[in-house]
Design a protein around this motif. Structure first.
Motif, short mmCIF file in Angstrom:
data_model
loop_
_atom_site.label_atom_id
_atom_site.label_comp_id
_atom_site.label_asym_id
_atom_site.label_seq_id
_atom_site.Cartn_x
_atom_site.Cartn_y
_atom_site.Cartn_z
N THR A 66 -9.20 6.25 25.20
CA THR A 66 -8.16 6.29 24.16
C THR A 66 -8.71 6.86 22.86
O THR A 66 -8.06 7.68 22.21
CB THR A 66 -7.59 4.88 23.93
N LYS A 67 -9.91 6.42 22.49
CA LYS A 67 -10.48 6.85 21.21
C LYS A 67 -10.93 8.30 21.23
O LYS A 67 -10.59 9.07 20.33
CB LYS A 67 -11.66 5.95 20.86
N TYR A 68 -11.68 8.68 22.26
CA TYR A 68 -12.30 10.00 22.24
C TYR A 68 -11.48 11.09 22.91
O TYR A 68 -11.49 12.22 22.45
CB TYR A 68 -13.70 9.93 22.86
N ILE A 69 -10.80 10.78 23.97
CA ILE A 69 -10.04 11.81 24.67
C ILE A 69 -8.65 11.95 24.08
O ILE A 69 -8.24 13.03 23.67
CB ILE A 69 -9.96 11.53 26.19
N VAL A 70 -7.92 10.86 24.02
CA VAL A 70 -6.54 10.93 23.56
C VAL A 70 -6.49 11.28 22.08
O VAL A 70 -5.77 12.19 21.67
CB VAL A 70 -5.79 9.61 23.84
N PHE A 71 -7.25 10.61 21.25
CA PHE A 71 -7.17 10.83 19.81
C PHE A 71 -7.99 12.04 19.36
O PHE A 71 -7.45 13.01 18.82
CB PHE A 71 -7.61 9.58 19.06
N LEU A 72 -9.29 12.01 19.57
CA LEU A 72 -10.18 13.03 19.02
C LEU A 72 -9.98 14.39 19.66
O LEU A 72 -9.83 15.40 18.96
CB LEU A 72 -11.64 12.57 19.16
N LEU A 73 -9.95 14.45 20.98
CA LEU A 73 -9.81 15.73 21.65
C LEU A 73 -8.43 16.34 21.38
O LEU A 73 -8.32 17.55 21.15
CB LEU A 73 -10.04 15.59 23.16
N ASN A 74 -7.39 15.53 21.38
CA ASN A 74 -6.07 16.06 21.05
C ASN A 74 -6.02 16.57 19.61
O ASN A 74 -5.40 17.59 19.33
CB ASN A 74 -4.98 15.00 21.26
N PHE A 75 -6.67 15.86 18.68
CA PHE A 75 -6.72 16.33 17.30
C PHE A 75 -7.41 17.68 17.21
O PHE A 75 -6.94 18.60 16.53
CB PHE A 75 -7.43 15.32 16.41
N LEU A 76 -8.54 17.82 17.90
CA LEU A 76 -9.29 19.08 17.83
C LEU A 76 -8.52 20.23 18.47
O LEU A 76 -8.40 21.31 17.88
CB LEU A 76 -10.66 18.91 18.50
N VAL A 77 -8.00 20.00 19.68
CA VAL A 77 -7.37 21.09 20.42
C VAL A 77 -5.96 21.39 19.91
O VAL A 77 -5.56 22.55 19.82
CB VAL A 77 -7.34 20.76 21.94
N MET A 78 -5.20 20.37 19.54
CA MET A 78 -3.81 20.58 19.13
C MET A 78 -3.65 20.73 17.62
O MET A 78 -2.62 21.22 17.16
CB MET A 78 -2.93 19.42 19.60
N GLY A 79 -4.62 20.31 16.83
CA GLY A 79 -4.47 20.34 15.38
C GLY A 79 -5.44 21.27 14.68
O GLY A 79 -5.04 22.24 14.04
N LEU A 80 -6.72 20.98 14.79
CA LEU A 80 -7.73 21.70 14.03
C LEU A 80 -7.96 23.12 14.55
O LEU A 80 -8.02 24.07 13.77
CB LEU A 80 -9.03 20.90 14.03
N LEU A 81 -8.11 23.28 15.85
CA LEU A 81 -8.37 24.60 16.43
C LEU A 81 -7.27 25.62 16.10
O LEU A 81 -7.59 26.74 15.68
CB LEU A 81 -8.59 24.48 17.94
#
Length: 117
Positions: A66-81
């Motif tokens: 939940t912490k690293y895949i759902v939150f962090l990876l989604n933030f990086l791939v869907m938001g920051l990138l």
């Protein structure tokens, strides 16, 4: 033609790999509920209902996931990138337009100089 197929293949492969874990987050379970009623003759009538419900798997309930895949990876791939990519590409477009404008102005000034001479 092949350049386009390479891009399509890379994007499709990334999309599948990025989303394969989402297919493992939930499972379907048949939930059985029974309801007992008394009819007008005083008889017990029990009805059994089955419905299909979605339940989270242990993967989805994992704090790490939940912490690293759902939150962090989604933030990086869907938001920051996307923001970074749009910024870089817009800067590249701006730079090429500025270069084309400089070239156009140089050519125009050369032509004006030739006409006035």
């Amino acid at each position: 033609m092949y350049d386009g197929m390479v891009y399509i293949t890379l994007i499709t492969g990334f999309s599948v790999l990025y989303n394969v874990n989402k297919m493992l987050e939930l499972e379907t379970v048949v939930a059985t509920t029974s309801v007992s009623n008394v009819n007008e003759f005083g008889e017990n009538i029990t009805q059994i209902f089955e419905e299909i419900v979605l339940q989270p798997t242990p993967l989805r309930e994992s704090e790490f996931y939940t912490k690293y895949i759902v939150f962090l990876l989604n933030f990086l791939v869907m938001g920051l990138l996307p923001v970074i990519l749009l910024s870089v590409l817009n800067f590249c477009i701006y730079r090429s337009i500025a270069k084309a404008t400089r070239n156009h102005n140089n050519i125009s000034s050369d032509i004006r100089y030739q006409i006035s001479s």
